[in-house]
Write a protein that holds these residues in place. Sequence first.
Motif, PDB file in Angstrom:
ATOM      1  N   GLN A  24      60.177  45.385  18.192  1.00 58.34           N
ATOM      2  CA  GLN A  24      60.562  44.136  18.855  1.00 58.34           C
ATOM      3  C   GLN A  24      60.332  44.231  20.367  1.00 58.34           C
ATOM      4  O   GLN A  24      59.788  43.312  20.981  1.00 58.34           O
ATOM      5  CB  GLN A  24      62.019  43.810  18.568  1.00 58.34           C
ATOM      6  N   GLU A  25      60.716  45.333  20.959  1.00 56.97           N
ATOM      7  CA  GLU A  25      60.497  45.547  22.393  1.00 56.97           C
ATOM      8  C   GLU A  25      59.006  45.541  22.714  1.00 56.97           C
ATOM      9  O   GLU A  25      58.571  44.928  23.688  1.00 56.97           O
ATOM     10  CB  GLU A  25      61.135  46.876  22.831  1.00 56.97           C
ATOM     11  N   THR A  26      58.225  46.212  21.890  1.00 61.29           N
ATOM     12  CA  THR A  26      56.775  46.271  22.099  1.00 61.29           C
ATOM     13  C   THR A  26      56.149  44.888  22.026  1.00 61.29           C
ATOM     14  O   THR A  26      55.379  44.490  22.904  1.00 61.29           O
ATOM     15  CB  THR A  26      56.130  47.195  21.054  1.00 61.29           C
ATOM     16  N   LEU A  27      56.483  44.146  20.980  1.00 66.91           N
ATOM     17  CA  LEU A  27      55.889  42.824  20.805  1.00 66.91           C
ATOM     18  C   LEU A  27      56.333  41.857  21.906  1.00 66.91           C
ATOM     19  O   LEU A  27      55.547  41.001  22.323  1.00 66.91           O
ATOM     20  CB  LEU A  27      56.214  42.274  19.420  1.00 66.91           C
ATOM     21  N   SER A  28      57.542  42.005  22.388  1.00 66.52           N
ATOM     22  CA  SER A  28      57.973  41.118  23.474  1.00 66.52           C
ATOM     23  C   SER A  28      57.232  41.453  24.774  1.00 66.52           C
ATOM     24  O   SER A  28      56.841  40.550  25.514  1.00 66.52           O
ATOM     25  CB  SER A  28      59.486  41.189  23.672  1.00 66.52           C
ATOM     26  N   ARG A  29      56.996  42.737  25.036  1.00 60.99           N
ATOM     27  CA  ARG A  29      56.242  43.115  26.227  1.00 60.99           C
ATOM     28  C   ARG A  29      54.785  42.664  26.123  1.00 60.99           C
ATOM     29  O   ARG A  29      54.189  42.229  27.113  1.00 60.99           O
ATOM     30  CB  ARG A  29      56.294  44.625  26.450  1.00 60.99           C
ATOM     31  N   VAL A  30      54.219  42.781  24.924  1.00 64.17           N
ATOM     32  CA  VAL A  30      52.845  42.325  24.714  1.00 64.17           C
ATOM     33  C   VAL A  30      52.767  40.814  24.885  1.00 64.17           C
ATOM     34  O   VAL A  30      51.825  40.294  25.474  1.00 64.17           O
ATOM     35  CB  VAL A  30      52.325  42.774  23.328  1.00 64.17           C
ATOM     36  N   TYR A  31      53.762  40.096  24.399  1.00 71.55           N
ATOM     37  CA  TYR A  31      53.779  38.637  24.523  1.00 71.55           C
ATOM     38  C   TYR A  31      53.778  38.205  25.992  1.00 71.55           C
ATOM     39  O   TYR A  31      53.040  37.311  26.387  1.00 71.55           O
ATOM     40  CB  TYR A  31      55.007  38.061  23.813  1.00 71.55           C
ATOM     41  N   VAL A  32      54.603  38.854  26.778  1.00 70.33           N
ATOM     42  CA  VAL A  32      54.715  38.498  28.194  1.00 70.33           C
ATOM     43  C   VAL A  32      53.368  38.663  28.904  1.00 70.33           C
ATOM     44  O   VAL A  32      53.006  37.869  29.771  1.00 70.33           O
ATOM     45  CB  VAL A  32      55.806  39.346  28.889  1.00 70.33           C
ATOM     46  N   HIS A  33      52.612  39.663  28.511  1.00 66.85           N
ATOM     47  CA  HIS A  33      51.334  39.956  29.169  1.00 66.85           C
ATOM     48  C   HIS A  33      50.144  39.632  28.259  1.00 66.85           C
ATOM     49  O   HIS A  33      49.078  40.239  28.386  1.00 66.85           O
ATOM     50  CB  HIS A  33      51.283  41.432  29.579  1.00 66.85           C
ATOM     51  N   TRP A  34      50.323  38.684  27.337  1.00 69.43           N
ATOM     52  CA  TRP A  34      49.299  38.435  26.332  1.00 69.43           C
ATOM     53  C   TRP A  34      47.946  38.051  26.924  1.00 69.43           C
ATOM     54  O   TRP A  34      46.904  38.449  26.418  1.00 69.43           O
ATOM     55  CB  TRP A  34      49.749  37.377  25.332  1.00 69.43           C
ATOM     56  N   LYS A  35      47.931  37.312  27.996  1.00 71.96           N
ATOM     57  CA  LYS A  35      46.654  36.899  28.589  1.00 71.96           C
ATOM     58  C   LYS A  35      45.838  38.130  28.993  1.00 71.96           C
ATOM     59  O   LYS A  35      44.643  38.213  28.720  1.00 71.96           O
ATOM     60  CB  LYS A  35      46.895  35.993  29.795  1.00 71.96           C
ATOM     61  N   ARG A  36      46.499  39.110  29.595  1.00 76.72           N
ATOM     62  CA  ARG A  36      45.828  40.350  29.990  1.00 76.72           C
ATOM     63  C   ARG A  36      45.514  41.205  28.758  1.00 76.72           C
ATOM     64  O   ARG A  36      44.445  41.789  28.656  1.00 76.72           O
ATOM     65  CB  ARG A  36      46.708  41.128  30.964  1.00 76.72           C
ATOM     66  N   VAL A  37      46.453  41.287  27.822  1.00 83.67           N
ATOM     67  CA  VAL A  37      46.280  42.112  26.629  1.00 83.67           C
ATOM     68  C   VAL A  37      45.126  41.599  25.781  1.00 83.67           C
ATOM     69  O   VAL A  37      44.293  42.374  25.307  1.00 83.67           O
ATOM     70  CB  VAL A  37      47.577  42.156  25.788  1.00 83.67           C
ATOM     71  N   SER A  38      45.064  40.296  25.579  1.00 86.69           N
ATOM     72  CA  SER A  38      44.016  39.739  24.721  1.00 86.69           C
ATOM     73  C   SER A  38      42.636  39.939  25.325  1.00 86.69           C
ATOM     74  O   SER A  38      41.640  39.973  24.605  1.00 86.69           O
ATOM     75  CB  SER A  38      44.272  38.260  24.461  1.00 86.69           C
ATOM     76  N   GLY A  39      42.548  40.106  26.627  1.00 86.83           N
ATOM     77  CA  GLY A  39      41.273  40.359  27.279  1.00 86.83           C
ATOM     78  C   GLY A  39      40.884  41.825  27.295  1.00 86.83           C
ATOM     79  O   GLY A  39      39.769  42.179  27.686  1.00 86.83           O
ATOM     80  N   ALA A  40      41.773  42.684  26.864  1.00 83.37           N
ATOM     81  CA  ALA A  40      41.495  44.125  26.853  1.00 83.37           C
ATOM     82  C   ALA A  40      40.492  44.460  25.748  1.00 83.37           C
ATOM     83  O   ALA A  40      40.311  43.703  24.790  1.00 83.37           O
ATOM     84  CB  ALA A  40      42.788  44.908  26.634  1.00 83.37           C
TER      85      ALA A  40
END
Length: 168
Positions: free
Chosen positions: A40-56
């Motif tokens: 849950q912690e991981t997915l919430s952190r990924v959600y917050v930075h999804w724009k950057r994460v999805s571009g990785a």
Amino acid sequence: MKSAQEDEYLAFVAARAKALYRSAYVLAAGDAHLAEDLVQETLSRVYVHWKRVSGADNPAAYAQTVLVRAFLSLRRRRSTGERPVGTMPDGAAAGPDTALRLTLLDALAQLPPRDRAVLLLRYWEDRSIEETAGMLRLSSSAVRSQGTRALGRLRALLGDSLSDLVPH
């Protein structure tokens, strides 16, 4: 988050949540509740930075790194009010490898968190030394030496008990 980005994030979660949970379960040495919290912690952190994460290049590897770092930072915090107990309140699932799985999880629980993280990434996730080093912010030589020491500690904890549990 825009609708297209939300749909992309939800598809990512649907595809990666089970794999993240399995990794978290190993890191947490069989503590299902802690594993759920880590995911849950991981997915919430990924959600917050999804724009950057999805571009990785590899969003799954990014999420795995976040999971491991969340686990290690949780272990460093001293403010937790939870205390470990000697016995698990939940019963073990029936199956041919139940005893083997419980023995391994018990041995992993006795290792320091960083040792568990190295073993998870190198042998459970089959990551390279360089990938593991990057995720844990260590040098490659530190990963090799820590992995060797962690395996030695695990072997010492298991002793001959593991050979009795492995079906021949």
